[in-house]
Each structure stands twice: as structure tokens, then as C-alpha cells.
Design a protein around this motif. Structure first.
Motif: not given
Length: 135
Positions: A113-122
Motif C-alpha cells: 500500500a505504501g508503494g501505491n501512496i508513493a506512486a500517487m504522490l509522484a
């Protein structure tokens, strides 16, 4: 290693982060920065729990001449994830140099889920202010 810095001013326990820096950082340059968001299926997880990825990844990054930040964020509500993680990035931009990090060389990372958050932020234009995305 600096545990529990308050990244968001509202003060929930889930709105803190841990900072990891090399034991012997170079004195002539600022280091790349990585913000690593823990996993947990958006329902659970914390920056301090090895199962969700942050301690081992951030320790490894620090041992290899990076400054790493492992934030926790409120779970179970995507608006809270978004709000907390935006604040984390803005906090790191402002405070990276305190830990020997270069605020103009920030990388986002995450487990599950943290990878998804990182992608959304980017990638999502409405997650970070323009000045933070263009650093």
C-alpha cells in the motif's frame, strides 16, 4: 536513527516519522533522500514494524549513504493517507538538511500500500503542490 519526529502538527501517533542517516556521513555533500511508506493494505501497518518493510529498508539505505525517512500515516481512510503523506513530503523538504539530506534529491518508495501512496504522490497532480513536484 532518530525515532518519532512529528511530521504533522495535529499530533496523532500515526503522524510521526523515523529518520535514518549514515553513521559517518560525508562532510562535503548532502545525501540523496528516500521517503519510504510502509505497507499494510491501507488498514494496518506502522513504520516501526519490520513486517511492513520500513526498518530494514531504511537501515539499508542509511548504511549505503542515503538519508531515509519512514513515516507512519493514519489508516482505513484514503483521505487521511493522502493528507498525512502530503504533509510528510513537505516536512522532509523543509527538514532534510538537518539530517544531512538534499531536499532537491528526494525519492519516494513504498511497500505494498505504501508503494501505491508513493506512486500517487509522484504522479497524481492533486496530491502534491506543484512546487513540491518540481524539486
Amino acid at each position: 536513527y532518530v525515532p518519532g519526529a512529528p511530521a504533522v502538527q495535529r499530533g496523532y501517533t500515526k503522524q510521526c516519522l523515523d529518520a535514518y542517516a549514515p553513521a559517518t556521513p560525508p562532510t562535503d555533500q548532502l545525501l540523496p533522500v528516500v521517503i519510504h511508506f510502509h505497507g499494510g493494505g491501507w488498514r494496518r501497518g506502522d513504520r516501526t514494524i519490520s513486517w511492513f518493510g520500513s526498518p530494514s529498508i531504511c537501515s539499508h539505505l542509511a548504511a549505503n549513504q542515503h538519508v531515509a525517512f519512514a513515516p507512519s500515516y493514519r489508516t482505513r481512510n484514503w483521505r487521511h493517507h493522502k493528507e498525512d503523506c502530503i504533509q510528510v513530503v513537505l516536512w522532509v523538504i523543509e527538514h532534510a538538511a538537518t539530517f544531512g539530506g538534499d531536499a532537491f534529491q528526494i525519492y519516494l518508495s513504498g511497500h505494498s500500500a505504501g508503494g501505491n501512496i508513493a506512486a500517487m504522490l509522484a504522479c497524481a497532480r492533486d496530491w502534491l503542490p506543484a512546487e513540491a513536484r518540481t524539486r
